[in-house]
Design a protein around this motif. Sequence first.
Motif, short mmCIF file in Angstrom:
data_model
loop_
_atom_site.label_atom_id
_atom_site.label_comp_id
_atom_site.label_asym_id
_atom_site.label_seq_id
_atom_site.Cartn_x
_atom_site.Cartn_y
_atom_site.Cartn_z
N LEU A 43 0.83 -1.21 0.00
CA LEU A 43 0.00 0.00 0.00
C LEU A 43 0.86 1.25 0.00
CD1 LEU A 43 -2.65 -1.10 2.66
CD2 LEU A 43 -3.11 -0.64 0.24
N GLU A 44 1.92 1.20 0.79
CA GLU A 44 2.77 2.39 0.92
C GLU A 44 3.54 2.67 -0.37
OE1 GLU A 44 2.71 4.72 2.83
OE2 GLU A 44 4.61 5.76 2.56
N ILE A 45 3.96 1.61 -1.05
CA ILE A 45 4.65 1.80 -2.34
C ILE A 45 3.68 2.46 -3.32
CG2 ILE A 45 5.60 0.59 -4.35
CD1 ILE A 45 6.70 -1.51 -2.34
N ALA A 46 2.46 1.93 -3.39
CA ALA A 46 1.47 2.47 -4.32
C ALA A 46 1.18 3.94 -4.00
CB ALA A 46 0.19 1.64 -4.25
N ARG A 47 1.09 4.25 -2.70
CA ARG A 47 0.81 5.63 -2.31
C ARG A 47 1.95 6.56 -2.72
NH1 ARG A 47 1.78 9.53 1.38
NH2 ARG A 47 3.57 8.34 2.13
N GLN A 48 3.17 6.12 -2.46
CA GLN A 48 4.32 6.98 -2.80
C GLN A 48 4.42 7.20 -4.31
OE1 GLN A 48 8.02 5.80 -0.98
NE2 GLN A 48 7.16 5.74 1.08
N VAL A 49 4.17 6.14 -5.08
CA VAL A 49 4.24 6.27 -6.53
C VAL A 49 3.21 7.30 -7.00
CG1 VAL A 49 3.73 5.07 -8.71
CG2 VAL A 49 5.20 3.99 -7.00
N LEU A 50 2.02 7.22 -6.41
CA LEU A 50 0.95 8.15 -6.77
C LEU A 50 1.36 9.59 -6.46
CD1 LEU A 50 -1.73 7.11 -7.92
CD2 LEU A 50 -2.79 7.71 -5.73
N VAL A 51 1.95 9.79 -5.29
CA VAL A 51 2.40 11.13 -4.89
C VAL A 51 3.41 11.65 -5.90
CG1 VAL A 51 3.75 12.41 -3.17
CG2 VAL A 51 1.95 10.82 -2.42
N LEU A 52 4.40 10.83 -6.24
CA LEU A 52 5.46 11.27 -7.15
C LEU A 52 4.93 11.51 -8.56
CD1 LEU A 52 8.42 9.01 -5.96
CD2 LEU A 52 7.99 11.41 -5.43
N GLU A 53 4.05 10.63 -8.99
CA GLU A 53 3.51 10.77 -10.35
C GLU A 53 2.71 12.04 -10.50
OE1 GLU A 53 1.40 7.09 -10.92
OE2 GLU A 53 2.77 6.58 -12.56
N SER A 54 2.05 12.43 -9.43
CA SER A 54 1.25 13.66 -9.54
C SER A 54 2.10 14.88 -9.20
CB SER A 54 0.02 13.56 -8.64
OG SER A 54 0.41 13.25 -7.34
N GLY A 55 3.41 14.71 -9.24
CA GLY A 55 4.31 15.85 -9.09
C GLY A 55 4.58 16.25 -7.66
N GLY A 56 4.12 15.44 -6.71
CA GLY A 56 4.31 15.79 -5.30
C GLY A 56 5.64 15.27 -4.75
N LYS A 57 5.81 15.46 -3.45
CA LYS A 57 7.02 15.01 -2.78
C LYS A 57 6.64 14.11 -1.61
CE LYS A 57 10.06 17.64 -0.76
NZ LYS A 57 10.16 18.91 -0.06
N VAL A 58 7.37 13.02 -1.43
CA VAL A 58 7.10 12.14 -0.28
C VAL A 58 7.66 12.81 0.97
CG1 VAL A 58 7.64 9.91 0.76
CG2 VAL A 58 7.15 10.05 -1.70
N GLU A 59 6.84 12.91 1.99
CA GLU A 59 7.30 13.50 3.25
C GLU A 59 7.94 12.41 4.10
OE1 GLU A 59 7.21 16.64 4.13
OE2 GLU A 59 6.09 17.28 2.34
N GLN A 60 9.06 12.72 4.73
CA GLN A 60 9.64 11.75 5.66
C GLN A 60 8.81 11.77 6.93
OE1 GLN A 60 13.82 11.46 5.86
NE2 GLN A 60 13.82 10.64 7.93
N GLU A 61 8.15 10.65 7.21
CA GLU A 61 7.24 10.61 8.35
C GLU A 61 7.05 9.18 8.82
OE1 GLU A 61 3.48 12.08 6.96
OE2 GLU A 61 3.30 10.54 5.43
N THR A 62 6.40 9.06 9.97
CA THR A 62 6.04 7.75 10.49
C THR A 62 4.57 7.53 10.20
OG1 THR A 62 7.67 7.99 12.24
CG2 THR A 62 5.97 6.33 12.57
N ARG A 63 4.25 6.37 9.62
CA ARG A 63 2.87 6.10 9.26
C ARG A 63 2.40 4.82 9.92
NH1 ARG A 63 1.22 9.22 4.89
NH2 ARG A 63 -0.45 7.76 4.37
N LEU A 64 1.13 4.81 10.24
CA LEU A 64 0.53 3.68 10.96
C LEU A 64 -0.27 2.86 9.97
CD1 LEU A 64 0.47 2.97 14.00
CD2 LEU A 64 -1.82 3.95 14.05
N PHE A 65 -0.10 1.54 10.02
CA PHE A 65 -0.88 0.68 9.14
C PHE A 65 -2.21 0.38 9.82
CE2 PHE A 65 -1.94 -3.83 7.96
CZ PHE A 65 -2.44 -3.52 6.71
N ASP A 66 -3.29 0.60 9.07
CA ASP A 66 -4.62 0.29 9.57
C ASP A 66 -5.18 -0.89 8.77
OD1 ASP A 66 -7.35 0.16 10.08
OD2 ASP A 66 -7.53 2.32 10.41
N ALA A 67 -5.15 -2.06 9.40
CA ALA A 67 -5.53 -3.29 8.69
C ALA A 67 -7.00 -3.25 8.28
CB ALA A 67 -5.26 -4.52 9.55
N GLU A 68 -7.84 -2.70 9.16
CA GLU A 68 -9.26 -2.70 8.87
C GLU A 68 -9.60 -1.84 7.66
OE1 GLU A 68 -11.65 -2.02 12.58
OE2 GLU A 68 -10.46 -3.82 13.04
#
Length: 479
Positions: free
Chosen positions: A231-256
């Motif tokens: 999920l995180e790879i897909a999210r980062q790719v989406l951010v970069l593709e739309s011209g954005g920048k990945v923020e260095q941060e801590t993210r929580l996985f929500d299984a539900e």
Amino acid sequence: MSASDFQPVIGLEVHAQLLTRSKIFCSCSTEFGAPPNHHTCPVCLGLPGVLPVLNRRVVEMAVLTGLALGCEIQRRSVWSRKNYFYPDLPKGYQITQYDQPICEQGRLLIDGEGGERAIRIRRVHMEEDAGKSVHDPVRGISLVDLNRAGVPLLEIVSEPDLRSPEEAAEYMRSLRDLLVYLGVNDGNLEEGSLRCDANVSVMPKGSAQLGTRTELKNLNSYRFLQKAIELEIARQVLVLESGGKVEQETRLFDAERGETRSMRSKEEAHDYRYFPEPDLPPLVLDEGLVEAQAKALPELPRAKLERFRTQYGLPAYDAKLLTSERPLADYFEAVAAGYRDYKKLSNWFLGELLRLLKEQPTPIAALKIGPGHFAALLSSVDRGEISAGAGKEVLAEMFRTGAAPQTVIAERGLAQVSDQSAIEALVDEVLAKNPSEAEKYRAGKRQVFGFFVGQVMKAMKGKANPQVVNELLRKKLGG
Ligand code: ADP
Ligand code: MG
Ligand code: ZN
């Protein structure tokens, strides 16, 4: 650019609770499941005026693990204070190792996408665990349980060498198996005695520079670990593709919800105000300790796997499953000492035994089937004393009661009749009763053979040795 133009990069930070009897800096018990705050003392409660005393077993286990990972064992390492405020951290700092850890520069071999891969280990260090905050939504309060405060942890940090979510999960499985083999950790991700944070970034394929990473938390199963990274790879790719920048941060996985979400911006080392721990001298290892651990090093999972392939001639798949847990591998070898058809034995293990263990989870150590009994059962099947089907029934009973195979076979009347004359009499009887079917067979209708086998088996209540029945029928029917 599309998703396939990006290369994922992953590094894992794993925390493993060490299986010592007492905590790292006091003599409180590490027992799990005691009433809250039962295993506490002035040291692990962080009361003023007391000093930590290092548990030697923790150092031994750290060295053993470092050796198994091919690390350089640092003869001198240093304790540091990592300062942060949280209710489950009574001292207001964690005693850990920072810039001079006990083990550096190792590697873990895993089955990667293109065959065996060596994932580099950056460091292995010792530290203390924090307590636990327990939230009570009914009363709307949070409580603190400090039983876990001061339980020893090993933190194992990989280099960013993993290249896919599957590889990350495989690394985690291999590391888990190794730690359990060494007897330093119980390997329980679900219960949190083994924990994993994943650092994930993506970069354009072929790039020499790593992308900005995020750190994922709450990955308490292999499935979640893999899913969260996907999920995180897909999210980062989406951010970069739309011209954005990945923020260095801590993210929580929500299984539900099947997503990762931002928890906090990534803290930097200076946020923790690390400094050398004034209450503990630098740790200087005596050579004897290192030598003793080198001697104590057991055969490791991959070496055992290789040996199972060569010594027993097993396929890689079988060897891997059989050696994934040390007690299972030991048990296999104990049975193999009395039964030589190793591939057949492996089939019984991976088919029947694992099925029984799954139906009724039992530690191998508590298994009731004696290795000699297991071997004797398979020999009975080979000699045709019982059918393979009956063998499975006998094994299940042995699993339940620990009885000897001969006892179960006798009690249940499962012995197969291989006696030629007894079977021959029945074959004659069946043929005499069905002259027209026999005629059809001789005229070329070969399917009728099965009918005769069925009739003879029925007359013998299924206990005739099918091989003998087949031979006799073929002889009598001719053709
Ligand atoms: P910190 O001390 O802030 O946690 P480290 O540099 O020690 O950061 O790295 C922590 C983990 O992050 C290591 O497992 C490392 O392999 C991984 N890592 C570092 N850079 C990247 C990156 N660009 N992409 C993915 N993982 C990374
Ligand atoms: Mg970190
Ligand atoms: Zn204590």
